[in-house]
Design a protein around this motif. Sequence first.
Motif, PDB file in Angstrom:
ATOM      1  N   PRO A   1       7.866   7.372   0.380  1.00 43.57           N
ATOM      2  CA  PRO A   1       9.272   7.554   0.007  1.00 43.57           C
ATOM      3  C   PRO A   1      10.222   7.680   1.209  1.00 43.57           C
ATOM      4  O   PRO A   1      11.429   7.561   1.051  1.00 43.57           O
ATOM      5  CB  PRO A   1       9.264   8.851  -0.809  1.00 43.57           C
ATOM      6  N   TYR A   2       9.659   7.909   2.410  1.00 43.41           N
ATOM      7  CA  TYR A   2      10.507   8.170   3.576  1.00 43.41           C
ATOM      8  C   TYR A   2      10.290   7.223   4.750  1.00 43.41           C
ATOM      9  O   TYR A   2      10.867   7.426   5.815  1.00 43.41           O
ATOM     10  CB  TYR A   2      10.306   9.622   4.030  1.00 43.41           C
ATOM     11  N   GLY A   3       9.483   6.209   4.583  1.00 48.15           N
ATOM     12  CA  GLY A   3       9.280   5.280   5.677  1.00 48.15           C
ATOM     13  C   GLY A   3       8.425   4.103   5.252  1.00 48.15           C
ATOM     14  O   GLY A   3       7.756   4.149   4.219  1.00 48.15           O
ATOM     15  N   TYR A   4       8.482   3.060   6.060  1.00 46.62           N
ATOM     16  CA  TYR A   4       7.668   1.887   5.776  1.00 46.62           C
ATOM     17  C   TYR A   4       7.352   1.143   7.058  1.00 46.62           C
ATOM     18  O   TYR A   4       8.009   1.321   8.082  1.00 46.62           O
ATOM     19  CB  TYR A   4       8.344   0.955   4.764  1.00 46.62           C
ATOM     20  N   GLN A   5       6.332   0.316   6.966  1.00 43.52           N
ATOM     21  CA  GLN A   5       5.968  -0.576   8.061  1.00 43.52           C
ATOM     22  C   GLN A   5       5.661  -1.935   7.450  1.00 43.52           C
ATOM     23  O   GLN A   5       5.058  -2.040   6.377  1.00 43.52           O
ATOM     24  CB  GLN A   5       4.739  -0.068   8.800  1.00 43.52           C
ATOM     25  N   ILE A   6       6.098  -2.945   8.134  1.00 44.36           N
ATOM     26  CA  ILE A   6       5.868  -4.319   7.718  1.00 44.36           C
ATOM     27  C   ILE A   6       5.272  -5.056   8.910  1.00 44.36           C
ATOM     28  O   ILE A   6       5.571  -4.714  10.048  1.00 44.36           O
ATOM     29  CB  ILE A   6       7.196  -4.970   7.236  1.00 44.36           C
TER      30      ILE A   6
ATOM     31  N   LEU B   1       0.841  -1.185   0.000  1.00 46.46           N
ATOM     32  CA  LEU B   1       0.000   0.000   0.000  1.00 46.46           C
ATOM     33  C   LEU B   1       0.881   1.242   0.000  1.00 46.46           C
ATOM     34  O   LEU B   1       1.795   1.372   0.824  1.00 46.46           O
ATOM     35  CB  LEU B   1      -0.926   0.001   1.214  1.00 46.46           C
ATOM     36  N   ASP B   2       0.610   2.152  -0.918  1.00 48.46           N
ATOM     37  CA  ASP B   2       1.306   3.428  -1.057  1.00 48.46           C
ATOM     38  C   ASP B   2       0.620   4.426  -0.129  1.00 48.46           C
ATOM     39  O   ASP B   2      -0.479   4.887  -0.405  1.00 48.46           O
ATOM     40  CB  ASP B   2       1.229   3.864  -2.529  1.00 48.46           C
ATOM     41  N   LEU B   3       1.277   4.773   0.976  1.00 52.23           N
ATOM     42  CA  LEU B   3       0.690   5.681   1.951  1.00 52.23           C
ATOM     43  C   LEU B   3       0.707   7.128   1.471  1.00 52.23           C
ATOM     44  O   LEU B   3      -0.081   7.941   1.946  1.00 52.23           O
ATOM     45  CB  LEU B   3       1.432   5.562   3.284  1.00 52.23           C
ATOM     46  N   THR B   4       1.560   7.469   0.540  1.00 53.00           N
ATOM     47  CA  THR B   4       1.623   8.831   0.011  1.00 53.00           C
ATOM     48  C   THR B   4       0.380   9.161  -0.796  1.00 53.00           C
ATOM     49  O   THR B   4      -0.169  10.251  -0.694  1.00 53.00           O
ATOM     50  CB  THR B   4       2.882   9.013  -0.860  1.00 53.00           C
ATOM     51  N   HIS B   5      -0.060   8.215  -1.597  1.00 53.34           N
ATOM     52  CA  HIS B   5      -1.206   8.440  -2.468  1.00 53.34           C
ATOM     53  C   HIS B   5      -2.486   7.782  -1.965  1.00 53.34           C
ATOM     54  O   HIS B   5      -3.557   7.991  -2.537  1.00 53.34           O
ATOM     55  CB  HIS B   5      -0.886   7.926  -3.885  1.00 53.34           C
ATOM     56  N   GLY B   6      -2.379   6.964  -0.929  1.00 54.35           N
ATOM     57  CA  GLY B   6      -3.546   6.271  -0.403  1.00 54.35           C
ATOM     58  C   GLY B   6      -4.098   5.224  -1.350  1.00 54.35           C
ATOM     59  O   GLY B   6      -5.305   5.004  -1.413  1.00 54.35           O
TER      60      GLY B   6
ATOM     61  N   GLY C   1      11.749   1.979  -4.950  1.00 58.32           N
ATOM     62  CA  GLY C   1      12.269   3.215  -5.544  1.00 58.32           C
ATOM     63  C   GLY C   1      11.768   3.437  -6.958  1.00 58.32           C
ATOM     64  O   GLY C   1      11.363   4.552  -7.317  1.00 58.32           O
ATOM     65  N   ASP C   2      11.781   2.399  -7.778  1.00 56.05           N
ATOM     66  CA  ASP C   2      11.293   2.519  -9.158  1.00 56.05           C
ATOM     67  C   ASP C   2       9.821   2.914  -9.176  1.00 56.05           C
ATOM     68  O   ASP C   2       9.395   3.699 -10.027  1.00 56.05           O
ATOM     69  CB  ASP C   2      11.491   1.209  -9.917  1.00 56.05           C
ATOM     70  N   TYR C   3       9.050   2.391  -8.236  1.00 56.54           N
ATOM     71  CA  TYR C   3       7.633   2.735  -8.150  1.00 56.54           C
ATOM     72  C   TYR C   3       7.460   4.231  -7.891  1.00 56.54           C
ATOM     73  O   TYR C   3       6.707   4.910  -8.596  1.00 56.54           O
ATOM     74  CB  TYR C   3       6.952   1.912  -7.055  1.00 56.54           C
ATOM     75  N   PHE C   4       8.154   4.763  -6.870  1.00 54.14           N
ATOM     76  CA  PHE C   4       7.978   6.179  -6.548  1.00 54.14           C
ATOM     77  C   PHE C   4       8.556   7.094  -7.628  1.00 54.14           C
ATOM     78  O   PHE C   4       8.030   8.169  -7.878  1.00 54.14           O
ATOM     79  CB  PHE C   4       8.545   6.499  -5.162  1.00 54.14           C
ATOM     80  N   ARG C   5       9.626   6.659  -8.308  1.00 52.42           N
ATOM     81  CA  ARG C   5      10.143   7.444  -9.432  1.00 52.42           C
ATOM     82  C   ARG C   5       9.086   7.583 -10.527  1.00 52.42           C
ATOM     83  O   ARG C   5       8.985   8.612 -11.177  1.00 52.42           O
ATOM     84  CB  ARG C   5      11.396   6.796 -10.010  1.00 52.42           C
ATOM     85  N   SER C   6       8.289   6.539 -10.730  1.00 53.12           N
ATOM     86  CA  SER C   6       7.265   6.560 -11.784  1.00 53.12           C
ATOM     87  C   SER C   6       6.084   7.467 -11.442  1.00 53.12           C
ATOM     88  O   SER C   6       5.255   7.748 -12.304  1.00 53.12           O
ATOM     89  CB  SER C   6       6.756   5.146 -12.062  1.00 53.12           C
ATOM     90  N   LYS C   7       5.998   7.951 -10.213  1.00 48.69           N
ATOM     91  CA  LYS C   7       4.877   8.774  -9.770  1.00 48.69           C
ATOM     92  C   LYS C   7       5.143  10.273  -9.936  1.00 48.69           C
ATOM     93  O   LYS C   7       4.342  11.100  -9.507  1.00 48.69           O
ATOM     94  CB  LYS C   7       4.539   8.479  -8.299  1.00 48.69           C
ATOM     95  N   ASN C   8       6.253  10.641 -10.543  1.00 52.97           N
ATOM     96  CA  ASN C   8       6.585  12.052 -10.805  1.00 52.97           C
ATOM     97  C   ASN C   8       6.591  12.909  -9.542  1.00 52.97           C
ATOM     98  O   ASN C   8       6.134  14.050  -9.556  1.00 52.97           O
ATOM     99  CB  ASN C   8       5.647  12.646 -11.857  1.00 52.97           C
ATOM    100  N   LEU C   9       7.079  12.343  -8.467  1.00 54.19           N
ATOM    101  CA  LEU C   9       7.253  13.090  -7.221  1.00 54.19           C
ATOM    102  C   LEU C   9       8.608  13.789  -7.247  1.00 54.19           C
ATOM    103  O   LEU C   9       9.533  13.340  -7.926  1.00 54.19           O
ATOM    104  CB  LEU C   9       7.209  12.136  -6.026  1.00 54.19           C
ATOM    105  N   THR C  10       8.728  14.855  -6.502  1.00 51.09           N
ATOM    106  CA  THR C  10      10.038  15.489  -6.318  1.00 51.09           C
ATOM    107  C   THR C  10      10.750  14.689  -5.237  1.00 51.09           C
ATOM    108  O   THR C  10      10.352  14.722  -4.069  1.00 51.09           O
ATOM    109  CB  THR C  10       9.880  16.961  -5.900  1.00 51.09           C
TER     110      THR C  10
ATOM    111  N   PRO D   1      14.663  13.133  -3.628  1.00 50.44           N
ATOM    112  CA  PRO D   1      16.103  13.368  -3.593  1.00 50.44           C
ATOM    113  C   PRO D   1      16.851  12.307  -4.400  1.00 50.44           C
ATOM    114  O   PRO D   1      16.320  11.237  -4.682  1.00 50.44           O
ATOM    115  CB  PRO D   1      16.444  13.254  -2.105  1.00 50.44           C
ATOM    116  N   ASP D   2      18.072  12.623  -4.762  1.00 45.50           N
ATOM    117  CA  ASP D   2      18.943  11.666  -5.438  1.00 45.50           C
ATOM    118  C   ASP D   2      20.236  11.570  -4.646  1.00 45.50           C
ATOM    119  O   ASP D   2      20.953  12.577  -4.547  1.00 45.50           O
ATOM    120  CB  ASP D   2      19.219  12.119  -6.864  1.00 45.50           C
ATOM    121  N   PRO D   3      20.538  10.449  -4.030  1.00 48.13           N
ATOM    122  CA  PRO D   3      19.805   9.188  -4.108  1.00 48.13           C
ATOM    123  C   PRO D   3      18.539   9.226  -3.257  1.00 48.13           C
ATOM    124  O   PRO D   3      18.396  10.035  -2.347  1.00 48.13           O
ATOM    125  CB  PRO D   3      20.800   8.160  -3.563  1.00 48.13           C
ATOM    126  N   LEU D   4      17.642   8.295  -3.578  1.00 46.25           N
ATOM    127  CA  LEU D   4      16.405   8.161  -2.812  1.00 46.25           C
ATOM    128  C   LEU D   4      16.696   7.775  -1.375  1.00 46.25           C
ATOM    129  O   LEU D   4      17.666   7.055  -1.097  1.00 46.25           O
ATOM    130  CB  LEU D   4      15.513   7.079  -3.429  1.00 46.25           C
TER     131      LEU D   4
END
Length: 117
Positions: A108-113, A9-14, A68-77, A79-82
């Motif tokens: 892009p900045y955190g996760y939970q498992i 689940l992408d928490l940035t976009h819900g 990382g590839d997923y969030f790059r495809s979302k046209n978000l601003t 950092p490099d490196p992610l």
Amino acid sequence: MSGLTTHILDLTHGLPASNVTIELYSVSNAGRYLLKTTVTNADGRLDQPLLSGEETKVGTYELVFHIGDYFRSKNLTLPDPLFLDIVPVRFGISNIESHYHVPLLVSPYGYQIYRGS
């Protein structure tokens, strides 16, 4: 039903995270062995379990989420490196009669498992 499944689940976009590559490894003292590579569907899930009942063995496993590839495809601003590019999750299966569901909640900045149901 025994075996191993996951979803993202992408928490940035819900939304579910589609088109994310996931690798499954078996891990032992002898090394780390790639068992399967797959990609999430439109619902952020897999079309087939990572491990079905008869494939499931007691042991240590690692899921590698190529987020990382997923969030790059979302046209978000970004950092490099992610901050997060590859997310490895190592876990154990101790009961082959049980179902193991290992979902990833990610931004892009955190996760939970966690072990889901």
